[in-house]
Motif scaffolding. Structure first.
Motif, short mmCIF file in Angstrom:
data_model
loop_
_atom_site.label_atom_id
_atom_site.label_comp_id
_atom_site.label_asym_id
_atom_site.label_seq_id
_atom_site.Cartn_x
_atom_site.Cartn_y
_atom_site.Cartn_z
N ARG A 264 33.85 -2.39 117.22
CA ARG A 264 33.37 -2.57 118.60
C ARG A 264 33.35 -4.04 119.02
O ARG A 264 33.23 -4.34 120.21
N SER B 292 25.22 2.68 120.06
CA SER B 292 25.08 1.23 119.87
C SER B 292 25.68 0.74 118.56
O SER B 292 26.06 -0.42 118.44
N CYS B 293 25.79 1.62 117.58
CA CYS B 293 26.33 1.21 116.28
C CYS B 293 27.84 1.47 116.24
O CYS B 293 28.42 1.97 117.18
N HIS C 233 30.54 4.33 124.93
CA HIS C 233 30.18 2.94 124.69
C HIS C 233 28.73 2.66 125.07
O HIS C 233 28.02 1.90 124.39
N GLN C 234 28.29 3.28 126.15
CA GLN C 234 26.94 3.06 126.64
C GLN C 234 25.88 3.83 125.85
O GLN C 234 24.74 3.38 125.74
#
Length: 480
Positions: free
Chosen positions: A188, A158-159, A154-155
């Motif tokens: 997301r 970003s897409c 997740h970190q």
């Protein structure tokens, strides 16, 4: 009873998960009868006939069960199907807490709690009582690794994962395309995605994770997980699989027509040549749309191969039966293409809604398995060593399919068109490859290796049996 260490196991209101965790309970007692096990069963709406049958079978194993008050949602509620289960489990926590405290105070030497992965919220209850807590992870070690690495993913990304051009690399796992990550990770911005992250983070509260896999099946993944455990980055990892059912009689209260009952489909198999029949089933909860059902029927016919197909009423939502594990039996044939049953008579057998899967997989006439890639079905097939056609529908099934086809190379994976449909020609080609093509020889040989390895893992001195026996002995020693 007072001299036995007491283990509490928490299930969830999903039939496939209940079947798996109850098989774990039986396996524990088989390896160490000096344990006392209580199974806590949350209920969403009502208990299905299939679940009742499972629970009724526990008494012969001296496994006590506690059925919690049912949780229900208003029919008009707008809860996303993927969130119904998390909401139900959250609402069940007070009842689970009451049951745990009662058991703890009854002087039964309660030493540990084992919770289904989707009942992760119970780990805090165990901590409050100062007893050991474990997660039973009923799917693959690769999916477990994905969960434990989800915060990192997740970190660093970003897409949307499906937009990534390159496969995702998780330590010990095959590179996997973003589109093959579990359904919960495909948006997301959704609440489903947020819950996946929260649930994955909750795994770190456990003293250990019992994963339903075995070293010989996912050696690199399990080794990588255990190395992280030694560095105290992950909880202890215990590969204890394959935990599978030995088979049971269908106790569904719905009436079948005589020519569709369970023994009839097995008698039909008795008349077929060895390894000549493709078994087709999408698990206890998977469904196809009407359009896709038509294409599958015509693909089976086009292949010219024999088949045994478990058919359910079509629905555009593939997980519509996920909670109750059943659907209507009434006149299933009306959903099949006109004339299909007559045209395939003798070559195919259609079973409404349910079939004795384990008995079919072990039958000498069964030569392949077209499956949705649910982990229960996958492991049952590994135990019996059949080549697979993998057709994932939802949840983590695409991840499992990638591992089986790209990693282990024991499966032929179907291809969906731009409209999300597997066309009849594609189906026929996949069937021929698995049953009669040159590819089937390689797949069958690889599956035979896994079949033997799974049997070895479960022997008394096998890798998985020894892990589970040692863990049970530790609990017994704590219980004194």
């Amino acid at each position: 009873m007072e001299n036995k260490a007491h283990i509490v196991v928490v299930s969830i209101p999903v039939f496939s998960h209940q079947a798996s965790i109850q098989s774990l309970c039986k396996r524990l007692l088989q390896l160490n009868p000096h344990l006392h096990i209580t199974l806590i069963v949350p209920i969403l709406n009502s208990l299905s006939n299939a679940s009742k049958s499972l629970i009724d079978s526990l008494s012969s194993y001296n496994i006590h069960s506690i059925l919690l008050p049912p949780i229900s949602f208003p029919q008009a509620s707008n809860i996303h199907p993927s969130l119904q289960l998390p909401r139900a489990m959250s609402q069940s926590i007070p009842s689970i807490r009451d049951a745990l405290i009662s058991l703890y105070n009854s002087n039964n030497k309660l030493v540990a709690l084992i919770a289904d992965y989707l009942a992760y919220e119970t780990l805090e209850l165990a901590k409050s009582l100062n007893i050991l807590s474990y997660i039973y992870f009923p799917t693959s070690a690769m999916v477990l690794s994905l969960c434990l690495h989800s915060s990192w993913l997740h970190q660093t990304v970003s897409c949307e994962y499906r937009e990534l051009q390159e496969p995702i690399k998780i330590p010990g796992c095959i590179p996997i395309h973003g589109r093959d990550l579990p359904t919960a990770l495909q948006d997301r911005s959704s609440e489903v995605y947020e819950h996946f992250l929260r649930r994955s983070k909750g795994l770190y509260l456990a003293n250990g994770i019992l994963v339903n896999s075995f070293k010989e099946l996912e050696e690199e993944t399990i080794t990588a997980l255990q190395e992280q455990s030694k560095k105290n980055k992950f909880p202890s990892i215990y590969p204890i699989g394959p935990i599978v059912q030995a088979g049971w009689v269908n106790n569904d209260n719905n009436n079948h027509a005589n020519h569709y009952n369970d023994s009839d489909c097995l008698r039909w198999l008795d008349k077929q040549e060895p390894k000549s029949v493709l078994y087709v089933s999408f698990g206890s909860g998977g469904t196809l749309s009407q359009n896709q059902m038509n294409e599958l029927a015509l693909g089976l016919e086009l292949s010219g191969q024999k088949f045994l197909w478990v058919v359910r009423e079509p629905n555009d939502l593939p997980s519509v039966n996920y909670f109750n594990g059943s659907s209507k039996h009434d006149n299933i044939l009306r959903f099949l293409p006109n004339g299909f049953v007559d045209r395939v008579k003798g070559a195919g057998w259609v079973v409404p809604c349910w079939a004795p899967q384990v008995e079919i997989l072990r039958h000498k006439a069964t030569g392949g398995f077209l499956t949705h890639c649910g982990w229960n079905s996958t492991l049952e097939n590994v135990v019996h060593g059949l080549p697979m056609i993998v057709w994932p529908l939802f949840s983590e099934q695409r991840t499992n399919a990638a591992m089986l086809s790209d990693g282990l190379k024991v499966a032929e994976r179907v291809k969906f068109n731009e409209n999300g449909i597997v066309e009849r020609e594609e189906i026929a080609i996949a069937i021929k490859r698995v049953l009669i093509g040159d590819e089937q020889t390689k797949i069958r040989a690889a599956m035979e290796v896994l079949k033997n390895a799974s049997a070895d893992a479960m022997k008394e001195d096998g890798s998985s049996a020894m892990v589970l026996s040692q863990l049970a002995m530790e609990w017994r020693n704590i219980g004194g």
